[in-house]
Design a protein around this motif. Structure first.
Motif, short mmCIF file in Angstrom:
data_model
loop_
_atom_site.label_atom_id
_atom_site.label_comp_id
_atom_site.label_asym_id
_atom_site.label_seq_id
_atom_site.Cartn_x
_atom_site.Cartn_y
_atom_site.Cartn_z
N PRO A 215 0.82 -1.22 0.00
CA PRO A 215 0.00 0.00 0.00
C PRO A 215 0.85 1.26 0.00
O PRO A 215 1.90 1.33 0.64
CB PRO A 215 -0.81 -0.12 1.30
N VAL A 216 0.39 2.26 -0.74
CA VAL A 216 1.02 3.57 -0.81
C VAL A 216 -0.05 4.61 -0.50
O VAL A 216 -1.13 4.59 -1.09
CB VAL A 216 1.62 3.84 -2.20
N SER A 217 0.23 5.53 0.44
CA SER A 217 -0.76 6.50 0.88
C SER A 217 -0.34 7.93 0.53
O SER A 217 0.86 8.25 0.53
CB SER A 217 -0.99 6.40 2.39
N PHE A 218 -1.32 8.79 0.26
CA PHE A 218 -1.07 10.19 -0.07
C PHE A 218 -2.35 10.97 0.15
O PHE A 218 -3.44 10.39 0.26
CB PHE A 218 -0.60 10.33 -1.53
N LEU A 219 -2.22 12.30 0.25
CA LEU A 219 -3.37 13.17 0.50
C LEU A 219 -3.91 13.75 -0.79
O LEU A 219 -3.15 14.09 -1.70
CB LEU A 219 -2.97 14.30 1.45
N VAL A 220 -5.24 13.88 -0.84
CA VAL A 220 -5.90 14.54 -1.97
C VAL A 220 -7.03 15.41 -1.44
O VAL A 220 -7.46 15.26 -0.29
CB VAL A 220 -6.47 13.53 -2.99
N ARG A 221 -7.52 16.31 -2.30
CA ARG A 221 -8.67 17.11 -1.89
C ARG A 221 -9.50 17.47 -3.12
O ARG A 221 -9.00 17.50 -4.25
CB ARG A 221 -8.22 18.37 -1.14
N PHE A 222 -10.78 17.76 -2.86
CA PHE A 222 -11.74 18.08 -3.91
C PHE A 222 -12.43 19.39 -3.52
O PHE A 222 -12.86 19.55 -2.39
CB PHE A 222 -12.75 16.94 -4.08
N ILE A 223 -12.50 20.30 -4.47
CA ILE A 223 -12.91 21.67 -4.16
C ILE A 223 -14.02 22.12 -5.10
O ILE A 223 -14.12 21.67 -6.23
CB ILE A 223 -11.70 22.62 -4.26
N PRO A 224 -14.88 23.05 -4.63
CA PRO A 224 -15.94 23.59 -5.51
C PRO A 224 -15.36 24.55 -6.52
O PRO A 224 -14.38 25.25 -6.27
CB PRO A 224 -16.87 24.30 -4.53
N GLN A 225 -15.98 24.56 -7.68
CA GLN A 225 -15.55 25.45 -8.75
C GLN A 225 -16.78 25.88 -9.55
O GLN A 225 -17.69 25.07 -9.78
CB GLN A 225 -14.56 24.74 -9.67
N PHE B 31 -2.30 19.85 -6.54
CA PHE B 31 -2.06 19.34 -5.20
C PHE B 31 -2.09 17.81 -5.19
O PHE B 31 -1.20 17.14 -4.65
CB PHE B 31 -3.12 19.90 -4.25
N ASN B 32 -3.12 17.23 -5.78
CA ASN B 32 -3.30 15.78 -5.74
C ASN B 32 -2.20 15.05 -6.49
O ASN B 32 -1.62 14.07 -5.99
CB ASN B 32 -4.66 15.40 -6.34
N SER B 33 -1.90 15.51 -7.69
CA SER B 33 -0.90 14.82 -8.50
C SER B 33 0.50 14.93 -7.91
O SER B 33 1.29 13.99 -7.97
CB SER B 33 -0.92 15.36 -9.93
N LEU B 34 0.81 16.09 -7.34
CA LEU B 34 2.12 16.26 -6.71
C LEU B 34 2.29 15.32 -5.52
O LEU B 34 3.32 14.66 -5.36
CB LEU B 34 2.31 17.71 -6.26
N ASN B 35 1.25 15.21 -4.68
CA ASN B 35 1.32 14.31 -3.53
C ASN B 35 1.44 12.85 -3.96
O ASN B 35 2.19 12.07 -3.38
CB ASN B 35 0.09 14.48 -2.65
N LEU B 36 0.68 12.48 -4.98
CA LEU B 36 0.73 11.11 -5.48
C LEU B 36 2.12 10.79 -6.03
O LEU B 36 2.71 9.74 -5.73
CB LEU B 36 -0.33 10.92 -6.55
N ALA B 37 2.66 11.69 -6.84
CA ALA B 37 3.97 11.46 -7.45
C ALA B 37 5.05 11.31 -6.39
O ALA B 37 5.91 10.43 -6.47
CB ALA B 37 4.30 12.60 -8.41
N ARG B 38 5.03 12.19 -5.39
CA ARG B 38 6.06 12.12 -4.35
C ARG B 38 5.91 10.90 -3.46
O ARG B 38 6.90 10.37 -2.95
CB ARG B 38 6.03 13.41 -3.52
N ALA B 39 4.67 10.41 -3.31
CA ALA B 39 4.47 9.20 -2.53
C ALA B 39 5.14 7.99 -3.19
O ALA B 39 5.68 7.12 -2.52
CB ALA B 39 2.97 8.93 -2.35
N TYR B 40 5.13 7.97 -4.51
CA TYR B 40 5.72 6.85 -5.25
C TYR B 40 7.20 7.04 -5.55
O TYR B 40 7.97 6.08 -5.55
CB TYR B 40 4.96 6.61 -6.56
N LEU B 41 7.61 8.27 -5.83
CA LEU B 41 8.97 8.51 -6.30
C LEU B 41 9.88 9.16 -5.27
O LEU B 41 11.09 9.14 -5.44
CB LEU B 41 8.94 9.38 -7.55
#
Length: 265
Positions: A91-101, A126-136
């Motif tokens: 398992p690999v964990s990371f933070l994401v968020r969803f915002i109104p637009q 925000f989401n993609s940066l956290n995901l990328a750093r979690a893996y790499l």
């Protein structure tokens, strides 16, 4: 290259939907894993991702690779496939968020039964940066940027290796098609197809990727959302094995995604 390949396969699972699939088409596609023969039917990707209201807020996502298949092995195996076995059941964990637009006026026609002052979208950078750093790792990923003129185009800048310090590596991804399928208020399935270009190695590397994901909102539990995701890799016309592979995927990865609510400052 192997680590970057692993990252490139999963980076876009949060990138959205527009267009409606035929009833049951996407769910049947997931049920048929790993017997996939070609890309799924999608419509041209326009506008931004729109999520159900129950995605609102911040989440810790745990992504676990639960299966991987190379349908055309040993004749054709994609770069990094064998090394990706090390990720199996890890398992690999990371933070994401969803915002109104606020939705664009022209985009409303693409979103069935949506008529409100704001829509829910992913905080893409925000989401993609956290995901990328979690893996790499934090040092390997310099930045992630979304094209201000198109939410469907994203560039991730990666640090060059010791032999190429003068130039950084880029992963450019462009979403070209999407489809959705809904069966209830607590379930929806998305599929999107995107083109990838990796720049910074000895030569540019192209491919096409399809990511199909079924999300299920759970009742009063943690994790609050579970998802079943299959990512399929297809060769680009630039690949010497393109005509041998024909329309078939050369790699399939299946992930289990768990979303747990978490406050962010």
């Amino acid at each position: 290259m192997k680590a970057i390949w692993t990252f490139s396969l999963i980076i876009f699972y949060l990138l959205g939907w527009s267009g409606t699939a035929k009833a049951g088409e996407l769910s049947q596609r997931l049920a048929n894993f790993p017997q996939w023969e070609q890309l799924t039917s999608v419509q041209r990707a326009e506008g931004d991702l729109v999520y159900p209201d129950w995605f609102a807020g911040s989440w810790e996502v745990t992504s676990t690779l639960v299966d991987l298949v190379a349908p055309l092995a040993p004749d054709i195996v994609t770069p990094g496939f064998e090394s990706n076995r090390q990720q199996l059941n890890q398992p690999v964990s990371f933070l994401v968020r969803f915002i109104p637009q606020k939705p664009p006026i022209t985009g409303l026609k693409l979103i069935p039964k949506i008529d409100r002052s704001s829509i829910l979208v992913a905080d893409r950078a925000f989401n993609s940066l956290n995901l990328a750093r979690a893996y790499l790792g934090d040092e390997a990923v310099l930045s992630t940027k979304v094209d201000p003129d198109s939410p469907n185009r994203q560039i991730t800048l990666l640090r060059g290796d010791s032999e190429a310090l003068r130039r950084n590596r880029q992963l450019i991804s462009i979403v070209t098609g999407r489809a959705i399928e809904t069966s209830s208020n607590n379930n929806f399935i998305t599929s999107e197809v995107f083109q990838q270009l990796f720049k910074g190695g000895s030569r540019p590397y192209f491919n096409a990727v399809e990511s199909t994901t079924a999300y299920n909102k759970l009742a009063k539990s943690n994790p609050a959302i579970l998802a079943d995701q299959v990512t399929a890799v297809y060769l680009s016309p630039q690949d010497p094995d393109y005509f041998t592979a024909a329309s078939r995927p050369v790699a399939l990865y299946r992930y289990r995604l768990e979303f747990s609510p978490t406050p962010l400052d």
